[in-house]
Scaffold this active site. Sequence first.
Site, PDB file in Angstrom:
ATOM      1  N   GLU A 232       0.884  -1.178   0.000  1.00 46.76           N
ATOM      2  CA  GLU A 232       0.000   0.000   0.000  1.00 46.76           C
ATOM      3  C   GLU A 232       0.911   1.215   0.000  1.00 46.76           C
ATOM      4  OE1 GLU A 232      -3.177   0.135  -0.313  1.00 46.76           O
ATOM      5  OE2 GLU A 232      -3.830  -1.904   0.157  1.00 46.76           O
ATOM      6  N   CYS A 266      -2.556   9.018   2.539  1.00 44.45           N
ATOM      7  CA  CYS A 266      -2.251   8.565   1.172  1.00 44.45           C
ATOM      8  C   CYS A 266      -3.412   8.862   0.249  1.00 44.45           C
ATOM      9  CB  CYS A 266      -1.944   7.075   1.178  1.00 44.45           C
ATOM     10  SG  CYS A 266      -3.238   6.121   1.971  1.00 44.45           S
TER      11      CYS A 266
HETATM   12  P1  NAD Z   1       8.098   5.414   4.715  1.00 45.13           P
HETATM   13  O1  NAD Z   1       8.094   4.617   3.466  1.00 45.13           O
HETATM   14  O2  NAD Z   1       9.209   6.342   4.943  1.00 45.13           O
HETATM   15  O3  NAD Z   1       8.063   4.445   5.987  1.00 45.13           O
HETATM   16  C1  NAD Z   1       7.104   3.426   6.109  1.00 45.13           C
HETATM   17  C2  NAD Z   1       7.661   2.337   7.023  1.00 45.13           C
HETATM   18  O4  NAD Z   1       8.802   1.761   6.434  1.00 45.13           O
HETATM   19  C3  NAD Z   1       8.074   2.828   8.407  1.00 45.13           C
HETATM   20  O5  NAD Z   1       7.788   1.829   9.355  1.00 45.13           O
HETATM   21  C4  NAD Z   1       9.579   2.997   8.252  1.00 45.13           C
HETATM   22  O6  NAD Z   1      10.268   2.876   9.475  1.00 45.13           O
HETATM   23  C5  NAD Z   1       9.915   1.839   7.332  1.00 45.13           C
HETATM   24  N1  NAD Z   1      11.113   2.068   6.522  1.00 45.13           N
HETATM   25  C6  NAD Z   1      11.607   3.245   6.069  1.00 45.13           C
HETATM   26  N2  NAD Z   1      12.716   3.021   5.350  1.00 45.13           N
HETATM   27  C7  NAD Z   1      12.936   1.690   5.344  1.00 45.13           C
HETATM   28  C8  NAD Z   1      13.938   0.864   4.767  1.00 45.13           C
HETATM   29  N3  NAD Z   1      14.942   1.360   4.042  1.00 45.13           N
HETATM   30  N4  NAD Z   1      13.858  -0.476   4.946  1.00 45.13           N
HETATM   31  C9  NAD Z   1      12.846  -0.989   5.671  1.00 45.13           C
HETATM   32  N5  NAD Z   1      11.872  -0.258   6.261  1.00 45.13           N
HETATM   33  C10 NAD Z   1      11.915   1.076   6.099  1.00 45.13           C
HETATM   34  O7  NAD Z   1       6.685   6.155   4.767  1.00 45.13           O
HETATM   35  P2  NAD Z   1       6.137   7.164   5.878  1.00 45.13           P
HETATM   36  O8  NAD Z   1       6.826   8.470   5.665  1.00 45.13           O
HETATM   37  O9  NAD Z   1       6.144   6.570   7.231  1.00 45.13           O
HETATM   38  O10 NAD Z   1       4.613   7.265   5.445  1.00 45.13           O
HETATM   39  C11 NAD Z   1       4.178   8.072   4.433  1.00 45.13           C
HETATM   40  C12 NAD Z   1       3.962   7.312   3.141  1.00 45.13           C
HETATM   41  O11 NAD Z   1       3.059   6.211   3.377  1.00 45.13           O
HETATM   42  C13 NAD Z   1       3.272   8.162   2.090  1.00 45.13           C
HETATM   43  O12 NAD Z   1       3.881   7.948   0.837  1.00 45.13           O
HETATM   44  C14 NAD Z   1       1.840   7.616   2.080  1.00 45.13           C
HETATM   45  O13 NAD Z   1       1.156   7.816   0.875  1.00 45.13           O
HETATM   46  C15 NAD Z   1       2.067   6.197   2.371  1.00 45.13           C
HETATM   47  N6  NAD Z   1       0.816   5.579   2.866  1.00 45.13           N
HETATM   48  C16 NAD Z   1       0.134   4.759   2.045  1.00 45.13           C
HETATM   49  C17 NAD Z   1      -1.061   4.192   2.468  1.00 45.13           C
HETATM   50  C18 NAD Z   1      -1.842   3.282   1.582  1.00 45.13           C
HETATM   51  O14 NAD Z   1      -2.698   2.590   2.103  1.00 45.13           O
HETATM   52  N7  NAD Z   1      -1.602   3.240   0.278  1.00 45.13           N
HETATM   53  C19 NAD Z   1      -1.543   4.491   3.755  1.00 45.13           C
HETATM   54  C20 NAD Z   1      -0.817   5.347   4.570  1.00 45.13           C
HETATM   55  C21 NAD Z   1       0.374   5.892   4.112  1.00 45.13           C
END
Ligand code: NAD
Length: 459
Positions: A232, A266
């Site tokens: 997602e 999102c």
């Molecule tokens: P992010 O991708 O930075 O982080 C998401 C998760 O991944 C966190 O738990 C983070 O600690 C982990 N993470 C970060 N880098 C990583 C790596 N290199 N390896 C493994 N894990 C890692 O996203 P965010 O800033 O926390 O959230 C915002 C994003 O989430 C936006 O792009 C938003 O659109 C998206 N989002 C999507 C949905 C959906 O259902 N499509 C819902 C909510 C948020």
Amino acid sequence: MATIDVHNPASGGVVGSVPLHSTEECVAAAKTARQSFTHWRVRTGRERGEMLRSAFELMMERQEELARLIVLENGKVLSDARAEVAYAAEFFRWFSEEAVRVDGDLRRAPNGSHWFAVTREPVGPALCITPWNFPAAMATRKIGPALAAGCTVVLKPASETPLTAYAIADILYECGVPRDALQVVTPDPPAEAVHAMLSSGFIKKLSFTGSTRVGSLLLTQAAERIVNCSMELGGNAPFIVCDDADIDAAVDGAMIAKMRNGGAACTAANRFYVHTSVYEEFTQKFVARMNALVVGNGLDDGVTVGPLVNSAQQQRVMSLIHRATDAGAEIACGGSATPSPMCGVEPTVLVNVQPDNPILGEEVFGPVAPIVRIENVEDSVHLFNGVDHGLVSYIYSGNAGRGMKIANMLETGMVGLNRGLVSDPAAPFGGVKESGLGREGAHEGLLAFLETKYVSTEW
Ligand code: NAD
């Protein structure tokens, strides 16, 4: 024991701490999830469902306490946090009902000589990774179906908002879920530990919600051990106002689609395309509503927009505003950051935005609404679809048939037609293109944690 401090985005103060897990501890959790899978998968659907149902009830009993915790670590306003707890708890209720609906079927071989007994089995231990914007709902949307299906779970919440994840795990333990069937890990930074868990061989399912950048990276890591993935990812939703729309309804919908969760969703409306004949009326009414919002500490009375989660997010949103104005957009309201230490951005509307303005190509993830004037809705479909993301679109039209025709032309997994909100535990949530793979919620959400198996049989 080493810990991670959790900060309040409204004040910068520390609101709590969680264990800082090493890579070895995370891999050990994955191993435990593999071992406990043998026991959890054979519990009956009814047993697993009743635990989830109790967890729904306990979450609602603790709605206020959980909502305050979310405000403290995430920054959103209390009303948004209360709504999030109710939404999050609903995933437990919905999947408590789905836990007893893991069905199969019996099919006849084409030559009529034998039968295929088709069943569904839990895919295996699941690594669930969640973002900071909905600390409760993104966790329950994964834990609910995983546990219902018979999968064990290792949950890795965002480092910015881990307190809610631990509180939800405690609720599930109170309701009878064994501690080895659901574990929370908090490595920071997470990259090495997540990669190690994915390559350990213990994890059979990755369910990730977060940015497209990180999702794409994790897909390549999951490929090493052929881990089943649900993704997602980010969105870039168009919000389309047709010439025949009810403008007051469109403004109400725009406020929800743009400002739910302070714009950090999102599903947030990211690009407004408004027909020229209703442009002035829509913009004037929308700007008035955005101007009336009050940014502040989410726990204070009268505050309607909280800060973003940290100063990095605040600076990122401010730089998007600056790039948009450098490209010719004009600020109709807002446009400034809140003074330090609060990491907020004033609700901002940008007008005179040209279709090639760079802000339209990026996920804003904050309270900024760029508005593009269009001459013809049907001729502008290439603009609505001209981005890499494809999560959700919104359309306002007074003609439902026309709205459905436009909806069918949009390259997104979800469409809000005369509605500014699409999220519902009973609906299949998810995107196409670079917004993800698979669906969460609905019966599809359960299927994501199941594998199909068939027995070829004769009698
Ligand atoms: P992010 O991708 O930075 O982080 C998401 C998760 O991944 C966190 O738990 C983070 O600690 C982990 N993470 C970060 N880098 C990583 C790596 N290199 N390896 C493994 N894990 C890692 O996203 P965010 O800033 O926390 O959230 C915002 C994003 O989430 C936006 O792009 C938003 O659109 C998206 N989002 C999507 C949905 C959906 O259902 N499509 C819902 C909510 C948020």
